[in-house]
Design an enzyme around this catalytic site. Structure first.
Site, PDB file in Angstrom:
ATOM      1  N   ARG A 155       0.802  -1.214   0.028  1.00  0.00           N
ATOM      2  CA  ARG A 155       0.055  -0.112  -0.040  1.00  0.00           C
ATOM      3  C   ARG A 155       0.948   1.323  -0.164  1.00  0.00           C
ATOM      4  O   ARG A 155       2.135   1.086   0.583  1.00  0.00           O
ATOM      5  CB  ARG A 155      -0.725   0.059   1.345  1.00  0.00           C
ATOM      6  N   LYS A 179      -1.656  -2.859   8.206  1.00  0.00           N
ATOM      7  CA  LYS A 179      -2.930  -2.347   8.943  1.00  0.00           C
ATOM      8  C   LYS A 179      -2.909  -3.269  10.224  1.00  0.00           C
ATOM      9  O   LYS A 179      -2.520  -4.043  10.593  1.00  0.00           O
ATOM     10  CB  LYS A 179      -4.236  -2.720   8.122  1.00  0.00           C
ATOM     11  N   HIS A 254      -3.072   2.549  -5.855  1.00  0.00           N
ATOM     12  CA  HIS A 254      -3.612   1.203  -5.490  1.00  0.00           C
ATOM     13  C   HIS A 254      -3.613   0.119  -6.273  1.00  0.00           C
ATOM     14  O   HIS A 254      -3.616  -1.244  -6.408  1.00  0.00           O
ATOM     15  CB  HIS A 254      -5.026   1.366  -4.712  1.00  0.00           C
ATOM     16  N   ARG A 257      -1.034  -2.256  -6.451  1.00  0.00           N
ATOM     17  CA  ARG A 257      -1.109  -3.340  -5.575  1.00  0.00           C
ATOM     18  C   ARG A 257      -2.022  -4.345  -6.217  1.00  0.00           C
ATOM     19  O   ARG A 257      -1.704  -5.519  -6.218  1.00  0.00           O
ATOM     20  CB  ARG A 257      -1.737  -2.836  -4.383  1.00  0.00           C
ATOM     21  N   HIS A 280      -3.204  -9.384   4.055  1.00  0.00           N
ATOM     22  CA  HIS A 280      -4.626  -9.603   4.206  1.00  0.00           C
ATOM     23  C   HIS A 280      -4.810 -10.131   5.291  1.00  0.00           C
ATOM     24  O   HIS A 280      -4.242 -11.445   5.495  1.00  0.00           O
ATOM     25  CB  HIS A 280      -5.382 -10.082   3.046  1.00  0.00           C
ATOM     26  N   TYR A 289      -9.216 -11.598  -6.419  1.00  0.00           N
ATOM     27  CA  TYR A 289      -8.568 -11.792  -7.471  1.00  0.00           C
ATOM     28  C   TYR A 289      -8.609 -12.970  -8.463  1.00  0.00           C
ATOM     29  O   TYR A 289      -8.294 -13.061  -9.540  1.00  0.00           O
ATOM     30  CB  TYR A 289      -6.963 -11.730  -7.039  1.00  0.00           C
TER      31      TYR A 289
END
Length: 308
Positions: A155, A179, A254, A257, A280, A289
Site C-alpha cells: 500500500r 494495517k 492502489h 497493488r 490480508h 483476484y
C-alpha cells in the site's frame, strides 16, 4: 453516565492506541461520529451540545440518521460505511459498560455493488515503469518508488512508512508494518533493488541539504525538503508518470497493488502466498483476484475455442 461527546473521545483513543489504526482511519471514524452527534443533538436531544447522555441514543435515532444521509443523496457505499462506524462505536460502548445494548445492531446495511479491482496489463505496467518523466524532480526516486510498489504490492501508506533499516539488500527483503500494526516480510526483485540503489545518492543529497545525517532509521522515500514522502505526494507523482507513459490518469496507486496480485495469480502463484504478501487478514479479501483470473480465462476461451 457518559456523554456522547466523551464517548466519541474514548472510542477515538481506543482505535488509535489499542487497535493501532492509522491516523487517517482514526480521523475518518471521528468525522463520521461527529456528524452523527450533530444530527442527534439537533433532531432529538434537548440538552446543550456535547452534554447529551449516550444512553439516550436508540435505534430510532440511528434509523433516522441513515434516512437523513439517504436524503442527502449519499451513495450506498458511504451509507454502509457510516452504519459500520456506528456499529463499531456502539459495540465498544457496550463492552465498556456505557450502553446495555447496541442500537445499531440488527439494522441492514445498504446493498453495495461488488466491484473488481482494476489491474494493469503487463505491457502497460512495463510502459509505466519505463516512462521518462521530464517534470520529475528526482527521476531516480520515482522509478525506485514505482518499481518497489509493483515488486512488493505494498500500500502507498506502507511505502511511505518505510525506513532505510526496513530494507535488506543482501536478501532482497523488506519489512513492512501494515494495517493494525501487523508486520510482514515481502521479497522484491533485482529490478527494484537496482532502482533503489540508483536512487540512494539523490536521497542522501536531499537529506544532507535538509541538514539531516544519512543512515539507518530514516525515511526511505524523501521529499524535496528531505522529509518523508507522503501517500498524497506518491499519488501525484503517479499521475505525472501516467501522463508521460500515455496511460489513463484514472489509474490509482492502489492499482499497482492489484496488478502485483493479479500478475502473480495469472502466473500460477498460490492464493495463500498472495494473501501473506499482501498482508490480508482474511483469505476472502484476497479471493477477489480469482474473479479477475476467471475473466482472463473466459477471454482466452473466446479467442481460442473454435465454437466460442
Amino acid at each position: 453516565m457518559i456523554s456522547l461527546a466523551r464517548a466519541i473521545d474514548g472510542f477515538q483513543s481506543y482505535v488509535a492506541d489499542e487497535r493501532r489504526f492509522s491516523p487517517r482511519t482514526v480521523e475518518a471514524y471521528r468525522r463520521d461520529l461527529e456528524r452523527f452527534a450533530g444530527f442527534w443533538e439537533e433532531e432529538f436531544a434537548n440538552q446543550p451540545a456535547g452534554k447529551t447522555p449516550l444512553y439516550k441514543v436508540d435505534t430510532l435515532a440511528v434509523r433516522s440518521y441513515l434516512a437523513y444521509l439517504h436524503r442527502d443523496r449519499l451513495v450506498n457505499r458511504t451509507l454502509a460505511r457510516h452504519l459500520s462506524t456506528l456499529r463499531s462505536f456502539f459495540r465498544w460502548a457496550c463492552r465498556e459498560g456505557h450502553l446495555e445494548k447496541n442500537p445499531a445492531r440488527g439494522l441492514l446495511s445498504p446493498r453495495v455493488p461488488k466491484t473488481l479491482p482494476r489491474a494493469m496489463t503487463l505491457p502497460d505496467t512495463e510502459r509505466l515503469l519505463a516512462a521518462e518523466d521530464d517534470e520529475g524532480f528526482v527521476p531516480e526516486r520515482e522509478r525506485a518508488l514505482f518499481e518497489l510498489l509493483y515488486a512488493t504490492g505494498l500500500r502507498v501508506s506502507e511505502a511511505a512508512g518505510l525506513d532505510l533499516s526496513d530494507v535488506d539488500f543482501s536478501s532482497r527483503l523488506v519489512r513492512v508494518t501494515g494495517k493494525g500494526s501487523r508486520e510482514r516480510i515481502v521479497p522484491f526483485g533485482e529490478s527494484a533493488g537496482e532502482a533503489l540503489r540508483a536512487y540512494f545518492p539523490s536521497r542522501d543529497a536531499l537529506r544532507h541539504r535538509a541538514g539531516a545525517d544519512a543512515g539507518a532509521g530514516e525515511p526511505l522515500f524523501v521529499n524535496a525538503r528531505g522529509g518523508r514522502l507522503t501517500p498524497r505526494s506518491m499519488a501525484r507523482l503517479l499521475k505525472r508518470r501516467l501522463r508521460a507513459a500515455g496511460l489513463p490518469e484514472e489509474i490509482s496507486p492502489h492499482s499497482l497493488r492489484h496488478t502485483f496480485a493479479t500478475h502473480l495469480l495469472q502466473a500460477g502463484a498460490d492464493l495463500r502466498a498472495i494473501q501473506e504478501l499482501l498482508g490480508h487478514a482474511s483469505l476472502s479479501t484476497t479471493q477477489k483476484y480469482t474473479h479477475l483470473d476467471a475473466a482472463r480465462l473466459v477471454e482466452v476461451y473466446r479467442n481460442a475455442h473454435p465454437k466460442a
